[in-house]
Write an enzyme that holds these catalytic residues in place. Structure first.
Site, PDB file in Angstrom:
ATOM      1  CE  LYS A  72       0.651   1.829   3.202  1.00 53.13           C
ATOM      2  NZ  LYS A  72       2.056   2.528   3.800  1.00 53.13           N
ATOM      3  CE1 TYR A  86      -1.658   0.831   5.911  1.00 50.75           C
ATOM      4  CE2 TYR A  86      -0.604   2.211   7.113  1.00 50.75           C
ATOM      5  CZ  TYR A  86      -0.769   1.540   6.464  1.00 50.75           C
ATOM      6  OH  TYR A  86       0.737   0.791   5.770  1.00 50.75           O
TER       7      TYR A  86
HETATM    8  P1  NDP Z   1      12.312   1.653   2.338  1.00 47.32           P
HETATM    9  O1  NDP Z   1      12.925   3.185   2.024  1.00 47.32           O
HETATM   10  O2  NDP Z   1      12.935   1.282   3.581  1.00 47.32           O
HETATM   11  O3  NDP Z   1      12.674   0.673   1.230  1.00 47.32           O
HETATM   12  C1  NDP Z   1      12.351   1.078   0.028  1.00 47.32           C
HETATM   13  C2  NDP Z   1      13.310   0.186  -0.787  1.00 47.32           C
HETATM   14  O4  NDP Z   1      12.820   0.312  -2.272  1.00 47.32           O
HETATM   15  C3  NDP Z   1      14.694   0.495  -0.713  1.00 47.32           C
HETATM   16  O5  NDP Z   1      15.479   0.064   0.185  1.00 47.32           O
HETATM   17  C4  NDP Z   1      15.409   0.011  -2.027  1.00 47.32           C
HETATM   18  O6  NDP Z   1      15.814  -1.421  -2.029  1.00 47.32           O
HETATM   19  C5  NDP Z   1      14.217  -0.110  -3.244  1.00 47.32           C
HETATM   20  N1  NDP Z   1      14.197   1.475  -4.067  1.00 47.32           N
HETATM   21  C6  NDP Z   1      14.176   1.179  -5.461  1.00 47.32           C
HETATM   22  N2  NDP Z   1      14.052   2.418  -6.132  1.00 47.32           N
HETATM   23  C7  NDP Z   1      14.231   3.330  -4.954  1.00 47.32           C
HETATM   24  C8  NDP Z   1      14.219   4.772  -4.925  1.00 47.32           C
HETATM   25  N3  NDP Z   1      14.263   5.417  -6.186  1.00 47.32           N
HETATM   26  N4  NDP Z   1      14.580   5.122  -3.764  1.00 47.32           N
HETATM   27  C9  NDP Z   1      14.281   4.628  -2.580  1.00 47.32           C
HETATM   28  N5  NDP Z   1      14.305   3.262  -2.568  1.00 47.32           N
HETATM   29  C10 NDP Z   1      14.217   2.518  -3.589  1.00 47.32           C
HETATM   30  O7  NDP Z   1      10.972   1.846   2.291  1.00 47.32           O
HETATM   31  P2  NDP Z   1       9.715   0.955   3.286  1.00 47.32           P
HETATM   32  O8  NDP Z   1      10.291  -0.535   3.367  1.00 47.32           O
HETATM   33  O9  NDP Z   1       9.441   1.633   4.431  1.00 47.32           O
HETATM   34  O10 NDP Z   1       8.654   0.992   2.272  1.00 47.32           O
HETATM   35  C11 NDP Z   1       8.323   0.441   1.033  1.00 47.32           C
HETATM   36  C12 NDP Z   1       6.900   0.236   0.673  1.00 47.32           C
HETATM   37  O11 NDP Z   1       6.071  -0.623   1.798  1.00 47.32           O
HETATM   38  C13 NDP Z   1       6.316   1.449   0.601  1.00 47.32           C
HETATM   39  O12 NDP Z   1       5.104   1.493  -0.428  1.00 47.32           O
HETATM   40  C14 NDP Z   1       5.490   1.535   1.752  1.00 47.32           C
HETATM   41  O13 NDP Z   1       4.260   2.108   1.942  1.00 47.32           O
HETATM   42  C15 NDP Z   1       5.130  -0.033   2.200  1.00 47.32           C
HETATM   43  N6  NDP Z   1       5.073  -0.119   3.706  1.00 47.32           N
HETATM   44  C16 NDP Z   1       4.047  -0.903   3.994  1.00 47.32           C
HETATM   45  C17 NDP Z   1       3.852  -1.076   5.361  1.00 47.32           C
HETATM   46  C18 NDP Z   1       2.685  -1.894   5.981  1.00 47.32           C
HETATM   47  O14 NDP Z   1       2.640  -2.099   7.230  1.00 47.32           O
HETATM   48  N7  NDP Z   1       1.919  -2.523   4.994  1.00 47.32           N
HETATM   49  C19 NDP Z   1       4.809  -0.589   6.209  1.00 47.32           C
HETATM   50  C20 NDP Z   1       5.879   0.106   5.919  1.00 47.32           C
HETATM   51  C21 NDP Z   1       6.029   0.330   4.365  1.00 47.32           C
HETATM   52  P3  NDP Z   1      17.013  -1.897  -2.516  1.00 47.32           P
HETATM   53  O15 NDP Z   1      18.144  -1.353  -1.910  1.00 47.32           O
HETATM   54  O16 NDP Z   1      16.905  -3.501  -2.415  1.00 47.32           O
HETATM   55  O17 NDP Z   1      16.992  -1.826  -4.125  1.00 47.32           O
END
Ligand code: NDP
Length: 416
Positions: free
Chosen positions: A165, A254
């Protein structure tokens, strides 16, 4: 973002989530009540939109000969801290591949989870996943604006899709994802994990028993003080092109989803207000936002979200016979629901920071293969995710114009 490990989490740490399932049953009992006439000349949405399926505890499917394989795309905080560890508790799903822009990290995490180097992908060679029979579905955990393109690529590769989401940053992108899934004849599920939370299910059964009478007012607050909101040049959540918006896209969603389910209805009118940003950090996206929904039933929802007020995830549903309070409502590890009625308060909660066999993450991961095996639709479809995105866009429109916005139902019937 702020996805703490159970070890460092403070005692009452709460986290985001969707309480859609809660509302699904809360309002099921009131679905047949007479609808108030909408004012302002808005056409009411078609009837029968509410009444989402009761989630139950979605575990009982005989183990097949082979577990359903997921490739996780994007190794950020939520993937690493919540989703990857949750595979250990899955009955039907397993982790089979990783997709990352950071090859060193992918190799390190791959080793931890026993993923062979041949099942590690970069974003540019992601499409080769089509040839990998270990991968049945792709779980997209990327910044919001990247969800749509990767979902379309995953469908083109012939895989099912689980997508975090918010589903996407525009209704058009949501539609693109739904269309691609239909073309590929593959399932699309949105990662609304609270549909699988035992306390949410408890709240559902309480409400289904008519415990609070007819729900009339919902208030919901979803704030995260610990968000990564320090530097807009480095964090995607503060960059509109990647996030699509601020606290509303990240946390307020949410409240939006949950309040729809609680009212067992979809809003016909949206109002909203954005507080002036006090910090240059929020030059591209909003920090504090509040919104109101008015429903056909006459019920009203009020929601808020922010990155700079004390971390809260709370729902309060007031009916004519009692009040249901969820606080925390969307935590990763422990939620609590209280029924307040005639001077009595009864409370149910799960133990803090334990991941038991029915944890919401594993149950969510298992739900997709269970639905596919049974030939039933997933609980959180692309259409549901799109409806939330449509409402998020209406909230922004209402906030920016200072006017009430009528919700657009024109293509709802076509999509479900
Ligand atoms: P993070 O910033 O921690 O991680 C995002 C990851 O996406 C990065 O580590 C990277 O992985 C990859 N990535 C690829 N392109 C980009 C870019 N241009 N900029 C930044 N990151 C990029 O975010 P979250 O894990 O917190 O969130 C990711 C998704 O999950 C979102 O859509 C968020 O809304 C959702 N989410 C849902 C939750 C829930 O409870 N359902 C809780 C938290 C988040 P890599 O280094 O491997 O390429």
């Amino acid at each position: 973002m702020n996805a703490r490990s159970p070890k460092d989490a403070p005692k009452n740490a709460t986290r985001r989530g969707v309480v859609g399932a809660l509302g699904a049953s809360l309002l099921a009992g009131s679905a047949t009540k007479a609808m108030a006439q909408p004012s302002m000349g808005f056409a009411p949405p078609p009837s029968g939109l509410g009444g989402r399926p009761f989630p139950n505890l979605l575990r009982p499917l005989a183990n097949g000969p082979r577990k359903f394989g997921y490739a996780v795309v994007g190794l950020g905080k939520y993937a690493i801290n919540q989703i990857l560890p949750a595979f250990a508790e899955c009955q039907h799903a397993r982790l089979t591949a990783l997709v990352s822009g950071d090859a060193t990290k992918a190799r390190r995490i791959g080793k931890q989870y026993g993923i062979s180097e041949s099942n590690l992908y970069s974003y540019s060679d992601f499409d080769k996943i089509a040839q990998n029979p270990d991968v049945d579905a792709v779980y997209i955990i990327l910044p919001n604006a990247l969800h749509a393109d990767f979902a379309v690529r995953a469908f083109r590769a012939g895989k099912h899709v689980m997508c975090e989401k918010p589903m996407a940053t525009s209704v058009e992108d949501c539609q693109r994802m739904i269309d691609a899934g239909k073309r590929a004849n593959k399932e699309l599920m949105i990662g609304y994990r609270c549909h699988f939370d035992p306390i949410t299910n408890k709240a559902i059964s309480l409400a289904r028993s008519g415990a609070i009478g007819k729900p009339q007012i919902i208030t919901t607050d979803n704030n995260d003080l610990g968000a990564d909101t320090t530097d807009p040049t480095t964090h995607w959540r503060l960059t509109r092109a990647l996030s699509g918006g601020g606290s509303l896209m990240d946390l307020g969603i949410y409240g939006v989803n949950g309040s729809r389910y609680m009212m067992n209805d979809d809003p016909i009118e949206v109002r909203a207000m954005i507080a002036p940003n006090s910090s240059p950090v929020f030059s591209q996206v909003e920090d504090i936002i509040t919104w109101q929904f008015r429903y056909r039933s006459g019920g009203i929802a009020h929601g808020s979200s922010s990155f700079t007020t004390y971390s809260t995830t709370r729902f309060c549903l007031q009916g004519d016979k009692g009040t249901l309070l969820m606080d925390p409502a969307t935590s990763y590890w422990s939620n609590r629901v209280s029924l307040c009625k005639s001077g009595d308060i009864e409370t149910w909660s799960t133990p803090m920071f334990t991941i038991d066999a029915l944890n919401q993450f594993s149950a969510q991961l298992d739900h997709l293969p269970i639905s596919i095996a049974k030939g039933t639709r997933v609980l959180a479809t692309g259409e549901e995710g799109m409806q939330d995105v449509r409402l998020l866009q209406s909230i922004y429109k209402a906030a920016h114009t200072g006017r009430a916005v009528a919700t657009d139902w024109s293509d709802w019937r076509k999509t479900i």
